[in-house]
Design a protein around this motif. Structure first.
Motif, PDB file in Angstrom:
ATOM      1  N   PRO A 119       0.803  -1.231   0.000  1.00 45.04           N
ATOM      2  CA  PRO A 119       0.000   0.000   0.000  1.00 45.04           C
ATOM      3  C   PRO A 119       0.834   1.279   0.000  1.00 45.04           C
ATOM      4  CG  PRO A 119      -0.306  -1.258   2.049  1.00 45.04           C
ATOM      5  CD  PRO A 119       0.557  -2.082   1.159  1.00 45.04           C
ATOM      6  N   ARG A 168      -5.890  -2.784  -9.907  1.00 41.06           N
ATOM      7  CA  ARG A 168      -4.936  -3.363  -8.954  1.00 41.06           C
ATOM      8  C   ARG A 168      -4.425  -4.700  -9.470  1.00 41.06           C
ATOM      9  NH1 ARG A 168      -7.677  -2.460  -3.016  1.00 41.06           N
ATOM     10  NH2 ARG A 168      -8.698  -0.524  -3.637  1.00 41.06           N
ATOM     11  N   GLU A 219      -4.660   1.956  -3.073  1.00 38.15           N
ATOM     12  CA  GLU A 219      -5.989   2.316  -2.582  1.00 38.15           C
ATOM     13  C   GLU A 219      -6.712   3.278  -3.535  1.00 38.15           C
ATOM     14  OE1 GLU A 219      -5.461   4.298   1.123  1.00 38.15           O
ATOM     15  OE2 GLU A 219      -3.987   5.701   0.309  1.00 38.15           O
ATOM     16  N   GLU A 220      -5.937   3.923  -4.409  1.00 42.17           N
ATOM     17  CA  GLU A 220      -6.567   4.853  -5.350  1.00 42.17           C
ATOM     18  C   GLU A 220      -6.937   4.174  -6.657  1.00 42.17           C
ATOM     19  OE1 GLU A 220      -3.620   8.407  -3.747  1.00 42.17           O
ATOM     20  OE2 GLU A 220      -3.233   7.370  -5.634  1.00 42.17           O
TER      21      GLU A 220
END
Ligand SMILES: Nc1ncnc2c1ncn2[C@@H]1O[C@H](COP(=O)(O)OP(=O)(O)OP(=O)(O)O)[C@@H](O)[C@H]1O
Ligand SMILES: [Mg+2]
Lengths: 229, 379
Positions: A100, A151, A144-145
């Protein structure tokens, strides 16, 4: 006929939990040829992940032999195993497992970093993958964006950035909606068409049947091995 | 953790600094006197024999001028200066102040490496003559005579008249005396002023420092002979003072080492905890790195270097603290040059890093031993 990429012979793997023994792999023999597209199916707890982990050298069998590209890798030192994982094998997980704190680009470059590849070469390779996977504008975003599909694309880019011979995916679409799941499968199939050996563990019948060859694992044994002509 | 680490390092740095400074101070004090000086003090330093002789009803005999004279009878002895010290009032007219008065002989000037600013020092000759003359320090001269020349003038020491024959050059402090504020008189005159027959101590200057040991035995023998078989004096040399100091310093060093090692151990355990926590927090990441081809060694290196970074930070903090402390000590006691030696700084930092290394090995090994499958299967 292509030469054998993965040769498993008489593999057993038993887990001991408390005083109970779970035989996750029970005398499994399997050969995957170079460039093959193989899907592994079967009920939950049947040993699919265990099989994939053994193929990916994350786990070592209790008995049996494993030849990767003809080389016996059953009993190797940690250092050699790590190096083979790094160079020969790409992994994709259900939960992406991106770091992350790192950007998409940094996540992709991580295996190269571990291999000690120089900065300019790392950037060259990650840039071309970002471009190819439609992530060029996302290179500085953190996981997370990103959407689930994005992802997983970053994760695939990370898996193939070292130009491995085999791509191992454990339920890569398990955490995605149908549409992005399809996208991911198509991306992997495209890589397969370019010569990458592809092994996908999946629960999804639709995805499983797209593969040229499907095996079914039940109770640690291969109960079905079907090749679509 | 950082605190404990810094305390450990700071303690080492500060105390070695002060110890070093104190040692330098002593060496410095003596070097102003010369290393080939022996000091004879009445009474024995060893408590055991002291109590024995007191039990036997024999109090140690005082040192006398005759003792001092006897000590000159050795070819290796170049000078002997008997010494008496006392505080008394010095007055001229209505001006009066308390001064330290030192009684000695002409030899004292050379032994103590004093310089005259004006006039002459005490006259040579018979030490038992209580000539009423004195040599005064610069500051005393200014206070009693202002800008006038004091030479040939009279002052009163404890009521006794005495003539000023010289003024000392100010040389700062030496052996606890400020030559600026000193009045020096012939030793017999001082004995009269202080109403005593005995001496405070005797300074013996030796030809060269190699002769010190021989002269020491000579002094011991002479005194024993003169004091009816009783060697009731303490003979001090620079080496013996340094030796005494070094024993004290050793005790101090052990204490410091104790404090330092305790705080470093605490720091180490804290580092270990921090690293263990960071490892368990990043289980997934570490497992992933292994899956991506990181060898055990790489993972260990990662954790250990992180811990080393932490301890280097703590160590530097402690170093800054210790150096600041040494500064403050030097500032409070200007005579003390409390600069920690380089080896101590190096050793303190080195130990800090070593602590970080040792205590991070366990977390590092745990991280390296993580099973990537288990690490990754956790969500
Ligand atoms: N590390 C382990 N310790 C103990 N038992 C384990 C371990 N890993 C797997 N098992 C057991 O081995 C068997 C096979 O597990 P595996 O994860 O391979 O199944 P799977 O086919 O991947 O299941 P799923 O479809 O739910 O992912 C299961 O019974 C599981 O409980
Ligand atoms: Mg599974």
């Amino acid at each position: 006929m292509q030469h054998a990429m993965i040769q498993l012979q008489d593999i057993c793997r038993t887990f001991v939990v408390g005083d109970q023994e779970v035989r996750a792999m029970d005398h499994v023999s399997l050969t995957v040829r170079q460039g093959e597209y193989l899907s592994i199916m079967g009920p939950s707890g049947s040993g699919k992940s265990t099989l994939l982990n053994i193929m990916g050298l994350l786990d070592t069998p209790d008995s049996g032999t494993y030849l990767l590209e003809g080389k016996d890798v059953t009993r190797l030192q940690d250092k050699e195993l790590a190096s083979i994982r790094n160079r020969k094998i790409g992994f994709i997980f259900q939960f992406f497992h991106l770091i992350p704190r790192l950007t998409a680009r940094q996540n992709i470059e991580l295996p190269l970093l571990l291999a000690g590849v120089g900065k300019s070469e790392r950037q060259k390779r990650s840039s071309s993958l970002l471009e190819r996977f439609g992530l060029a504008t996302r290179s500085h975003h953190r996981p997370e964006e990103l959407s689930g599909g994005q992802r997983q694309r970053v994760a695939i880019a990370r898996a193939v950035v070292t130009r491995p011979a085999v791509l191992l995916a454990d339920e890569p679409t398990g955490n995605l909606d149908r549409e992005s799941g399809n996208e991911i499968v198509e991306l992997m199939e495209e890589l397969n068409r370019d010569g990458l050996t592809l092994v996908v563990v999946t629960h999804d019948q639709n995805i499983g049947t797209r593969a040229r060859r499907t095996i079914e694992v039940v109770d640690g044994r291969i109960s079905l091995d079907k090749v679509v002509p | 953790m950082l605190l404990a680490m810094s305390i450990g390092v700071a303690a080492v740095v500060l105390l070695t600094g002060i110890g070093n400074g104190a040692r330098g101070y002593i060496v410095n004090e003596f070097s102003s006197l010369g290393t080939n000086l022996i000091i004879v003090i009445p009474g024995r330093a060893e408590t055991a024999s002291g109590t024995l002789s007191t039990l036997a009803g024999r109090t140690p005999r005082d040192l006398t001028l005759d003792d001092a004279k006897a000590l000159t009878r050795n070819s290796r002895v170049t000078r002997v200066a008997p010494l008496n010290i006392g505080e008394m009032s010095a007055a001229r007219g209505r001006r009066e102040r308390q001064v330290p008065v030192l009684g000695s002989t002409a030899s004292f000037l050379k032994i103590h490496h004093l310089q005259m600013s004006r006039g002459t020092f005490l006259p040579e000759g018979d030490a038992t003559l209580a000539r009423p003359v004195c040599v005064i320090g610069n500051k005393i001269s200014r206070e009693l005579f202002a800008d006038q020349s004091p030479l040939g003038e009279q002052i009163r020491l404890a009521g006794y008249r005495c003539r000023v024959i010289g003024v000392l050059e100010g040389q700062g402090r030496s052996l606890g005396m400020d030559t600026d504020e000193l009045v020096v008189v012939p030793v017999a005159f001082a004995q009269m002023l202080l109403n005593t027959e005995s001496l405070f101590r005797i300074l013996v200057e030796v030809q060269h420092s190699e002769a010190i040991d021989k002269v020491k035995t000579f002094i011991g023998d002479t005194i024993r002979q003169r004091h009816y078989g009783e060697k009731d004096v303490t003979i001090i040399t620079q080496d013996s003072v340094l030796a005494t100091f070094d024993t004290i310093f050793q005790v101090m060093t052990v204490t410091v080492a104790g404090i330092a090692s305790i705080s470093l151990a605490v720091a180490g355990i804290l580092i270990m905890n921090v690293m263990l926590m960071s490892v368990s927090q990043r289980t997934a990441e570490i497992g992933l790195c292994k899956a991506l081809g990181a060898a055990r060694g790489q993972i260990m290196l990662l954790i250990v270097s992180e811990a080393l970074l932490l301890s280097a930070f703590g160590g530097c903090l402690g170093l800054a603290l210790g150096l600041a402390g040494a500064r403050i000590a030097s500032w409070l006691y200007p005579a003390l040059d409390a600069t920690p030696p380089f080896w101590a700084i190096g050793a303190a930092l080195g130990t800090a890093l070593l602590t970080g290394l040792i205590f991070s090995l366990m977390p590092a090994r745990r991280a390296a031993g993580l099973d990537p499958i288990l690490a990754l299967s956790r969500r």
